[in-house]
Each structure stands twice: as structure tokens, then as C-alpha cells.
Design an enzyme around this catalytic site. Structure first.
Site, PDB file in Angstrom:
ATOM      1  CE  LYS A   1      -9.133   4.840 -11.316  1.00 26.38           C
ATOM      2  NZ  LYS A   1      -9.329   3.965 -12.734  1.00 26.38           N
TER       3      LYS A   1
ATOM      4  N   GLY B   1       0.856  -1.117  -0.056  1.00 31.11           N
ATOM      5  CA  GLY B   1       0.195   0.087  -0.023  1.00 31.11           C
ATOM      6  C   GLY B   1       0.822   1.191   0.081  1.00 31.11           C
ATOM      7  N   PRO B   2       0.197   2.293  -0.377  1.00 27.83           N
ATOM      8  CG  PRO B   2      -1.433   4.091  -0.144  1.00 27.83           C
ATOM      9  CD  PRO B   2      -1.184   2.581  -0.321  1.00 27.83           C
TER      10      PRO B   2
ATOM     11  N   GLY C   1       2.735   5.577   4.704  1.00 30.09           N
ATOM     12  CA  GLY C   1       1.974   6.159   5.640  1.00 30.09           C
ATOM     13  C   GLY C   1       0.713   5.629   6.107  1.00 30.09           C
ATOM     14  CB  VAL C   2      -1.803   3.201   4.830  1.00 33.06           C
ATOM     15  CG1 VAL C   2      -2.163   4.421   3.462  1.00 33.06           C
ATOM     16  CG2 VAL C   2      -0.865   2.081   4.185  1.00 33.06           C
ATOM     17  N   GLY C   3       0.166   2.726   7.729  1.00 32.52           N
ATOM     18  CA  GLY C   3       0.157   1.753   8.929  1.00 32.52           C
ATOM     19  C   GLY C   3       0.806   0.370   8.729  1.00 32.52           C
TER      20      GLY C   3
ATOM     21  CB  SER D   1      -8.554   4.142 -15.654  1.00 32.32           C
ATOM     22  OG  SER D   1      -7.570   5.073 -15.340  1.00 32.32           O
TER      23      SER D   1
END
Length: 801
Positions: A727, A361-362, A364-366, A684
């Protein structure tokens, strides 16, 4: 004093004295201590009459008041030679055995025993003189050897045996002096045949001799071991003295002894300990100043410090684990459920080789803190290994000891610092592993992360196997595509999505504000964050999927307030939408507003970035030309190909879409995506580009309250894309509630929180006809032509979830 049993008359009844833990034989003189009341009465009765008493052994020596059934019937008639009363109430008597007797019946049992006795006559000797002599000599030899082996018998017994020739008397004499078990002595006493009695005594002597010989061997072996140890001790002391003469002193010897003890007590496997002691032997033979001695000493220190067999005990409480995960992390339900499943299985089967979890994941998300929470929930030690920028294979597998400054790899270093063989090790940023001429560290990680291989992990520095199967490895990554396929195959991927603005609001209120207030020395009486202020901070000063920059901005606000409090400018600040710019300056990020009205050639698309979702405005413009297509906005190859595919679709369906016949001969088309400094790519935007081109070519405005995402094919089919959750939430933040997504992405709607899903009208499309039917604003003024739509929008596919 002695008595001849042939002339001594034995009465028909005699007082009886039960004796414990001894069998009295005829002709045996022995002192006895009498303490029981009934026994003292029997002694007194005997002394009052003819001094004769019948002695019989108890079957159970623990019985204080024996019954007739607990007393052997065969005993010895004895003469009381002397009696003396003791100060403690007991009586001491000296008795001599006279003859064997058998109890016919008990004539009295209270207050003392009295029995009718019949004398047991000795059976005449049946064997020849030679056979009896052989038995006698064998018995004497056994006695001599027993005395020689250290049995505490009087040597005078041999002289007495030389003066006796009767086999029965010899058997009784040996049995009475040898101190054998009561059961064996009673058996000898009850055997009336003299020869058989001597045979029985010889068997007892042989067994006793065998036991004593075994004891002697054991003592000799123990003495030999002690002698060897003493010899080694003296040699070591001499070695110390020699070293002192050479100037080496005692310090090295003490150091080696201490190191040897540490190695032996480290709990190493047998083959590892053998290698360590071998290296210690080399070190002892080296001069302390030798360069190699330092290398060997460092190696042995590593070997002694590693937790070869030390483990921390798992304390898995699922309810407590759930509380810990909820306390440390907001949302992330999928990741938490998988962690709880893992802990439940580990509790039921502790020795299970568990999976290698990889949180993707990106930033800073834990992801990293999830690993720390798992360690806390299991009660294990935690260690983090940063893999970003690691390009040398030796960083993982260690350097060979031949190199100067060689060290073990990061895995072994982590275990040494964790001090247990089963810590939780987080392999942070595993997607940032590189490779160069020194090797590929990701290849070394294959062995580390394979449960079937890591039980025999061999670090180049240690050069022995170390068991990593008890370690719980957890990896983190930002871009999963950067992980080599073979390494990715060994891990179970758990995607950690970015946080929504609502998530950030709640996390800021629950965690970040409290942490920064405490970190900056102020109190809740000095500062108050309003919801509007936090939302303004999130929208205008951060653009990320995680929380790191948001926490920095909250900390910056707290520092500003701390400064104001110290300078006595104010004691309280309310952080709202007005005060945030005053404290932090103008917003760094301006959020694009949604399009105010329907326009021709302008469409709102949806994009995904590592910072979350974005609403992307696509503009199309026509100009005089020859049908050329120009693309600007720093587009990637995939997005350019999507634009060309959209152009080809428009050409192929020119008539049915209502595009003027001479459009491609008279006009060029320019497509631009704003924010030109930011690279953009991906498939997309396919339906967004096609809608913009068809709107431009037909002059039909596109609805301003709708956004879309999806890949397009030349046949006009709408294919699925990723990042639907991010999105859709980005569109909702701009107030756009109508969103077109591919029909195949309906499954992804489950990832959107219900509180947001209820506010969005999802329009599911399988082809471009369905997209056009919904996207074009037929009521807009100035509409010159309408594209021909074959199908009405499928109302059944529009979900007001």
C-alpha cells in the site's frame, strides 16, 4: 645306506648347517638344497672329514644370516650320503639322520658354524606294553583316516609303521612324514621320552584330523550346492525345450530372467523384494496372452524402475548456494535467509527430517523457481508436480491394480522420473487442490507431507511401503487461506511479496531483456531499453505483482524489433517512453492521478490486491433525504459493514464532530468507490470511509497529499490491517508521501526497503481523533466548519523513517 647310532662314533665338534622350514629327525633320508656361502662351507668341511654334520632349524626362517640365538639348540647329527654342485652355484646334498644332539657351545661362528655337540640318549620306556600298543594303534588309525581324507602321504608309510614297534621311532617317523609346523616338529624332536613323544604326535594327528574333516564337510556342502545348481540348470533347460515344443519359444524365459535380475538388483527392502518376486512367480505361470499378465508385467516394471535405494549425494556449499539464490532471484531476502538456514542445518546434520517449506505469494514472483534453485544449490534432482485442478485422491495415492489402466500416484511417478529417492519435489499450486465424490486429495497430502508418517507411504498401486523421508518437498500457493488447516499446519509458510516498480525495473534490466533478446534472435546492437521506456512499459502495460506479463511485453517489443530488422526497416531501436506506444499501441492501463486539491468528502485510501497495492479514491455525496446511506462500487459485505460502522460513529459523535443537528433529517448520503467493475472488500477502508463521511457532514476538506488505511471500530479505535508494504509503495508511486497507518502496524515498516521508507512520512494513529487532526485541511478555502478534535496529532508517532 643306514647307520647304527650305537656303533657310530660322533666327534665332539661338528660343522653345523642351519636349515629353514624343516626339522630333520633321526633315520630320516631327505635331499637338501644349500645356497648360503656359510652353509656351503659347512658342507665342504664335513665332506673333508667324516661326512658328519649337525642340522638345526632356524627360529626365524626369514633371517638370511642367523645368529646363534636364532637357532634351536636341539638338532640331528646327519650323514652326508651324496653331494652334487648345481649350475646356479648351489649344492644339493642327500642326508640321513643319525642321532639327536644338543649344542653345548659354538666353537666357531665365522666363516661357518662349528659346534660342540653332545648326543641325546633315548629315555627308557616307562609305560606298559599295553599302553604303548594302544598309543601305536591310535597313531596308525589317525594316519589311515588322514590318508583316506585325501592327505598326500605315501601309503607305504603304513607298511613301515607295521614293521616298527618302538614308540619313539614311530613318533619320529610320523612327525617326519606328516609335514607339520616347524614349532610342533621341534617340540617332538626335543621330547626325549618315547611314550610322551608318541602322545604328543597323537595330539597333533587328532588336531590335523579335525581340520581335515571340517574341510571335507565344506567340500561336500559345496559339491551339494553345485549339484543343486546344476540340477536346476538342467531342469530349466528341459523346461525351455518343452516350451519350444509348445510354441512359446525362448523369448519369454529370457524376458523373465531379465526381469528377475532387475528386481533383485533394484535395492528393494526385503519385504518389498519378496512381494515383487511373488508377483513374478505368478507372471511366469500365466499365459502371455492373458489380460492379467499385462497388468502384472506393468506392475513389475514399475517396481524395478523405482529408486528404492539410489540417492544423489548432497553437495552443500553455503557460499555457492548464496550465489545461486542471488543469481536466480532479486531481493526476497527473508525467503533466501530461511533457505540458507535450512541448508546450513542440513549440512551439519544430513539425516535431519527437515521442514516442509511453503512459498506463498502472488503469481509470477518466483515461488516455483526458488524450488529449482534449492535443488541446484544442493546438487539434487528437481521435479515439479502441478496440483492445480487435482480433485481425485487417486492422483496422489494411486489407483488400485484391479482397475483397468491403473497407475501409481503423482508422487511415485515423480520419483520414477527423478531416478533418485531424495529429489527436490515442488508441489505447485497446492492451494488449488479440489475435492469431489472421488475423495479429497488434500487429505492424502497429509501423509505425504508429514515427516513422521511419510517413511511408510503406501501407494495403492504398489501396495507396499515406500520411504519418502529423504524427499525434500517444497509447496507453492497463491492464496494461503484456501489450504485446509490440517495441511497448512504441516508446512512452514514463507510469504513472497510482490515486486515494486523499482524491483521490476532492475529485474528487467538484469534478466528479462537479455533473455528475450536471445530468445528472439536479435542482439544488443539492434535494441536498447531506456529506464524511462521500461517504467512506461511497467506502468501502462502490466498490472501484476509478478513478472510474467512484463516479460511477455518485453518479448513483444523484441519481436517487433526483430521484424523491423528482418524487413530492413531499421537496424536499431531505442525503447523509450515515446517508442513504446508506437510498438505496442496505446497503454492498456491508466494510472489514476492523485487528487489535485483538497476537497470535501473525497479521500484517498489504500488497498491491497494480488497485483500489489492500489490508491483507492472514496467519494461521498449528500442529497436531500432522511439520513439513508447508499453504497456503490461493487463493495463486499465487510466493506459495507465498515461504511455502516462509520455512519454510526458519525451519528454517535454528531455534536463533538460539529455535524449540523438536522443533517440526518435533511440529507441522504451516497458513498461511491470508482472502478465499479472491480469487486472490493475488506476492513482496511474503515478510517477512509469515516473520514469521507465526517468531511462531507462538516464541510471540511480533506488534504489531497495524504492517504490512509486502517480498520475502525464503533469506539473510534484504529485497528491494524495487512499489506502495509504494498500500500505504501503504491502511494509513493503517485507522489503521496504522507500516509496514515494504524499504530499497531509500526512493526510492518521493517518490510519496506529503506530507499523508499526515507521518502515517506508515516503518521501512526491509535484513534479517529488523531486521524482527523492530520487529515483535514484547515487552511482550505470555503471551510464552513471544523470538526472538534480532542487531541492534537501525536508528533512523536509521526515517523520520517
Amino acid at each position: 645306506m643306514s647307520f647304527d647310532d650305537k656303533v657310530l662314533e660322533i666327534p665332539q665338534t661338528l660343522p653345523m648347517l642351519p636349515v629353514r622350514d624343516i626339522v630333520v629327525f633321526p633315520y630320516m633320508i631327505i635331499p637338501l638344497f644349500v645356497g648360503r656361502d656359510a652353509s656351503i662351507r659347512s658342507v665342504e668341511e664335513a665332506l673333508a672329514k667324516n661326512r658328519l654334520i649337525f642340522l638345526a632349524s632356524q627360529k626365524d626362517i626369514t633371517e638370511e644370516n642367523p645368529s646363534p640365538d636364532n637357532i634351536y639348540t636341539v638338532g640331528t647329527v646327519a650323514m652326508i650320503m651324496r653331494m652334487r654342485k648345481l649350475s646356479d652355484g648351489r649344492v644339493k646334498i642327500l642326508i640321513q639322520g643319525v642321532a639327536k644332539g644338543r649344542v653345548k657351545n659354538f666353537t666357531k661362528t665365522s666363516p661357518s658354524f662349528e659346534v660342540a655337540v653332545e648326543k641325546i640318549e633315548e629315555t627308557p620306556v616307562q609305560k606298559t606294553v599295553v599302553e604303548n600298543e594302544a598309543l601305536i594303534r591310535t597313531a596308525k588309525e589317525h594316519i589311515e583316516r588322514i590318508i583316506a581324507l585325501g592327505r598326500p602321504l605315501s601309503p607305504d608309510i603304513l607298511l613301515v609303521l607295521d614293521d616298527v614297534s618302538d614308540p619313539g621311532r614311530i613318533a619320529d617317523l610320523i612327525a617326519s612324514n606328516l609335514g607339520i609346523k616347524v614349532q610342533d616338529a621341534q617340540k617332538v624332536l626335543e621330547t626325549s621320552d618315547a611314550t610322551e613323544r608318541l602322545k604328543l604326535v597323537n595330539e597333533i594327528l587328532a588336531a590335523e584330523l579335525e581340520v581335515m574333516q571340517t574341510q571335507s564337510k565344506n567340500r561336500t556342502g559345496a559339491k551339494d550346492d553345485m549339484s543343486k545348481s546344476q540340477r536346476e540348470y538342467f531342469l530349466r533347460e528341459q523346461m525351455k525345450a518343452i516350451k519350444n515344443e509348445l510354441g512359446e519359444g525362448d523369448s519369454k524365459s529370457e524376458e523373465m530372467d531379465e526381469l528377475r535380475e532387475k528386481l533383485v538388483n533394484a535395492g528393494m527392502p526385503t519385504h518389498v523384494e519378496a512381494e515383487a518376486l511373488k508377483q513374478l512367480g505368478r507372471l511366469e505361470r500365466m499365459h502371455p496372452d492373458a489380460s492379467e499378465a499385462t497388468m502384472v508385467r506393468t506392475y513389475l516394471d514399475w517396481m524395478a524402475d523405482l529408486p528404492w535405494s539410489k540417492k544423489s549425494e548432497d553437495h552443500i556449499d553455503l557460499k555457492r548456494s548464496k550465489e545461486i539464490l542471488d543469481e536466480d532471484h532479486y531481493e526476497l531476502e527473508k525467503a533466501k535467509d530461511r533457505i540458507m538456514e535450512f541448508l546450513a542445518v542440513r549440512k551439519l546434520k544430513p539425516n535431519l527430517k527437515g521442514p516442509i517449506l511453503c512459498f506463498g505469494g502472488p503469481p509470477g514472483v518466483g515461488k516455483t523457481s526458488l524450488g529449482k534453485s534449492i535443488a541446484r544449490a544442493m546438487g539434487r534432482e528437481y521435479f515439479r508436480i502441478a496440483l492445480g485442478g487435482v480433485k481425485d485422491e487417486a492422483e496422489i495415492r494411486g489407483h488400485r491394480r484391479t482397475y483397468v489402466g491403473a497407475m501409481p500416484g503423482k508422487i511415485i511417478q515423480a520419483l520414477r522420473q527423478a531416478k533418485t529417492s531424495n529429489p527436490v519435489i515442488v508441489l505447485d499450486e497446492i492451494d488449488k487442490l479440489g475435492s469431489d465424490f472421488r475423495g479429497d486429495p488434500s487429505a492424502a497430502m497429509l501423509e505425504v507431507l508429514d515427516p513422521e508418517q511419510n517413511a511408510t507411504f503406501r501407494d495403492n498401486y504398489l501396495n507396499v511401503d515406500f520411504d519418502l523421508s529423504n524427499v525434500l518437498f517444497i509447496a507453492t500457493a497463491n492464496v494461503l487461506e484456501n489450504i485446509p488447516p490440517a495441511l497448512r499446519d504441516r508446512m512452514e509458510i514463507l510469504n513472497i511479496p510482490g515486486y515494486t516498480e523499482n524491483d521490476k525495473l532492475l529485474i528487467t534490466k538484469k534478466h528479462l531483456i537479455k533473455r528475450q533478446i536471445e530468445a528472439n534472435g536479435i542482439t544488443e546492437e539492434n535494441i536498447k531499453f531506456t529506464d524511462e521506456g521500461i517504467k512506461y512499459l511497467i506502468a501502462g502495460y502490466t498490472r501484476e505483482a509478478g513478472l510474467r506479463n512484463l516479460e511477455r511485453e518485453v518479448g513483444s517489443v523484441c519481436r517487433k524489433v526483430a521484424k523491423m530488422v528482418v524487413m530492413e526497416e531499421t537496424n536499431f531501436v531505442e525503447v523509450n517512453a515515446t517508442t513504446v506506444p508506437e510498438l505496442l499501441g496505446p497503454p492498456r492501463f491508466q494510472r489514476d492521478d492523485k487528487i489535485a486539491d483538497s476537497q470535501v468528502g473525497v479521500v484517498q485510501g489504500l488497498a491491497w490486491t494480488q497485483a500489489g497495492g492500489e490508491v483507492l479514491t472514496i467519494e461521498a455525496l449528500k442529497m436531500k433525504g432522511k439520513g439513508h446511506l447508499a453504497l456503490t462500487g461493487q463493495l463486499g459485505d465487510v466493506m459495507k459493514e465498515s461504511a455502516h460502522a462509520a455512519m454510526s460513529y458519525a451519528r454517535a459523535h454528531q455534536e463533538e464532530l460539529g455535524i449540523p443537528e438536522d443533517f440526518f433529517e435533511k440529507y441522504d448520503v451516497h458513498v461511491h468507490l470508482p472502478a465499479g467493475a472491480i469487486p472490493k472488500d475488506g476492513p482496511s477502508a474503515g478510517i477512509t470511509l469515516t473520514t469521507a463521511l465526517v468531511s462531507l457532514m462538516t464541510g471540511t476538506p480533506v488534504r489531497h497529499d495524504i492517504a490512509m488505511t486502517g480498520e475502525v471500530t464503533l469506539q473510534g479505535r484504529v485497528l491494524p490491517v495487512g499489506g502495509i508494504r504494498e500500500k505504501c509503495l503504491a502511494a509513493l508511486n503517485l507522489g503521496i508521501t504522507n500516509i496514515i497507518i494504524p499504530m499497531a502496524c509500526q512493526k510492518d515498516l521493517a518490510d519496506i526497503p529503506k530507499v523508499f521508507k526515507d521518502k515517506i512520512n508515516f503518521i501512526l494513529a491509535e484513534n479517529l481523533d488523531e486521524v482527523f487532526a492530520v487529515a483535514f485541511d484547515k487552511s482550505a478555502k470555503g471551510q464552513e466548519k471544523k470538526p472538534a478534535a480532542k487531541k492534537d496529532p501525536k508528533k512523536t508517532k509521526s515517523l520520517a523513517a
